[in-house]
Motif scaffolding. Sequence first.
Motif: not given
Length: 1004
Positions: A293-313
């Motif tokens: 039951d760790f799917n959400a954990y990965f997706l929450v982390t991916h959402n953070i990375i997706e935001y960072a890539l979008h912002k160029g961080y």
Amino acid sequence: MAIPDEGNERLMYLNCKTYFSLRYGTIATKDLVAAAAQMGITSLALTNINMTADVWTFVQACHEKNIKPIIGLECRNGQAFKYILLARSMEGWFHINRFLSTHLQEETPFPDQAPFLPDTFVIYAWGSRSLQQLAAHELVGIRPREVNKLFRTDTLAYRQKLVVLQPVTFQDAGHYELHRVLRAVDQNLLISQLPAHTTAGPDECWIPPAALLEHYEQYPHIVRNTLQVMEACELHFDFRTHRNKKYFLGSAAADRDRLRELACQGMAYRYGTDNAEAKMRIEKELQIIEQQDFNAYFLVTHNIIEYALHKGYFYVGRGSGANSIIAYCLRITDVDPIALNLYFERFLNPYRSSPPDFDIDFSWRDRDDVIRHVFATHGIDYTALLGTVATFQENAIIRELGKVYGLPKKEIDRILDNPFDIKLEEDSVQRQILRFSQQMTTAGKAFPNHLSIHAGGILISEAPIHQYCATHLPPKGFCTAQLDMHQAAAIGLHKFDILSQRGLGHIRDSLDLIKANRGVDIDIHAIREFTADPNVRQQLRTVNTIGCFYIESPAMRQLLQKLECDDYLTLVAASSIIRPGVAQSGMMRQYVEHFRNPGKVTYLHPIIQKVLQETFGIMVYQEDVIKVIHEYADMDLADADILRRSMAGKYRGPDAFLQLQEQFFSNCRRLGRPEEVSRELWRQIASFTSFSFSKAHSATYAVESYQSLFLKTYFPAEFMVAVINNFGGFYNRELYFRELQKTGVTLHPPCINNSRYPTHIQGMDVYTGFIHVEGLEEGWIRKALAEREQYGPYTGLEDFTERMQPPPEQLDILIRAGAFHFSGHTKKELLWKSSLLLKSKDAGAEHALSLFREPPPDYQLPRLAYHDHEDAFDEIALLGFPLCSPFDVLQHDQSSYLPVKELHRHVGQTVRALGYLVCTKHIRTTQGAPMCFGTFLDRDGAFLDTVHFPESFRQYPLQKSGFYILEGRVAEEYGVITLEISYMRKIGYFEDKNFSTGQKAVYL
């Protein structure tokens, strides 16, 4: 009157505090419960002052002792007691936490009457509320010393409103004195000035249950009502339940499908579409992630990375999560687990009890925006920064207690002059300080001091955060939980780590500076090119690594020299074996020996050769430990998970680790393993506890080290300016300025026409930033810079004073810092002129540019003496160091000292050197004796590493920074030269100058 049933007196304690009632209570949480169990108490209430930080530790401890836990809160406005709140259920606990959080975040006082909070009791002090006006959930507590006040009250008429109230704040009379000291520390008062109303009464300690009951023998109905109140409080809480956000997209199926989609997209990006090994591993991981039951954990982390890539961080993903191919495909990490043969089971296996670790590092400039995104995505009610409570450290305790007892600052400084050999036995006051400091630090129970924030943990929960704890609002402005990482993990609430790292700031700012100053764009993710670059490899081989992430410290530079490191895999290993667990156990030295002499390696056992051949028979990574216990001792991965958590510092108690030890030896005996081999292997395993890296973590660190090293190799000036502007790394800023000067730039003092607030590079000229000038007000100097930007450079001191009407003390600082050097006048001339100019200015006048510039008055200045060292000493006063070499300022014959470049010719001999102190590292020997390592610069700017063994360190302790005459034996180990000090003396800048009576040499 009849006494309640025998045994019921064991339920009388509604107001117990621990030392998490900060600077008030003196009892450790587990000690409170243990003492209650020893007295046969079967129900206990924890009500700390405005604090919920240790509630779940208390609840667990109560369960272990078969005590019914009751949780609540003591509400105070400063010193003023208001009431006690008790939770009747988890719903009541939620409302208490929300009520306290509002008080803490809005900084509003508690009302005199508590608002109605569902499923709670409120207990007021006797005399603070009229009994007739109490609501159904409101009570009044009667303390034993207040029983005699009841004779005029019809207590039977209010029998459902009165309860026994015996506060427990400290253990005994001795700890009552400690309580008073803590109250004085809290209020910054002398113990003799401590107001009585700010302390607890001397009776707020344990009273044996039977003795407590005797105080109420005339009022059995009060006792009976107390029992009923405690019985009405029932806490139902399952510690085995996961409490992180359950679904990212609203359902298990949606999360599962989305993670598979992202993994397949990422595989195509990382490996192409036809990599069979990648496909197989992805399928295996997805299956276990779904099972756990760790799917959400990965997706929450991916959402953070997706935001960072979008912002160029710019970011780096590390931790054991880098062992995962899913994390690699989702771009959470940049470490290829197939290429590095990373051990998947270290990261995720069916027995793992908690989600995997993802540590995401951002530049300190970007991190707060990423955190804001997390709060906005998941909601403020369900998100909080992870808290912690900072503890009193030994030196800080002695300093605080010294102030409480009125010791002069000089005496306190003298006591703490050698922190490894503190002596407090000269008089009764010092002995008192020693006694209290020992009470606050012994047995690993350092007293909590104040609330703080975890380095990077964020909690994202399924239920509101206030279901578990209160939150407060530190200056950063993000709600922070009154919950540390151990308690959060214990209740099934696992953190996400979003960390701030200066090293990433170095890299990010370097790229911007290189683009601005050289017009060059760099692909900082071209790691394979960096690791193969011969010039980068040469930099690594010669340990020219100052400013580079994780590889600049004296210990790391020495290790890299011993390993003759010039490749990625060796650097990965070095990043792990430098950790305290491996280094202090002797395995670092053994690894170096095996690395340098691979043909002479003797393996402890054939199984060890099989699993540890890559690391020459030495356990270097956490994965190595797991492989050994699995292959050598036939222990399953569930045991490995316990060991993993212990190595990661996630178990505070020794019980689980001791059970693992017993099983290890039991299995070894069953398998017929040699006893001496098993004991040596366990010694090595035990050394990893809390101080080791996974291979993936080390690999991630090595990647960042290579990125820094590439920039330092090809763009050294821009890189060092970026290091300086990110406030350095391991060393103080002076060393980074010295390293900057080695790049061939011209380093200028702060200049009002060329400097910016941070340090600025323009071609091969570097202008020191105004941020480094001591005493200069940021707001004011930024206005001066904005004026220059809008209206052009200043023509001189007269123009500057005309346009800025500077405060005299700020203008004085600028002149002394060299900001008007361009004018052609000496500082003394400028200071003379400034006093005349400011006399004629209206300090309150608004800024205005004159239509017609009047020629500056022609002042006839006297001839003023000037000495070469004056600028250097102004810089020392304002910047903390001279911009020129300090050896150029030193008035001392330096010709007789041996330079570092000659030391290798004198191995085994006693020599004398002159060093400028850079940094020190204090440690204790295995016998507990204090010793020290030092790092100095010689006149040529070369590093001199020194060893100060206990006897030498006792005779010649290192003091503040400055120059030292160093005498000792030259030692060499695998190409690393050190000086083992036998004599040392600090000297001043004017060491050889003859002083007249009353003058002294300058020590800075």
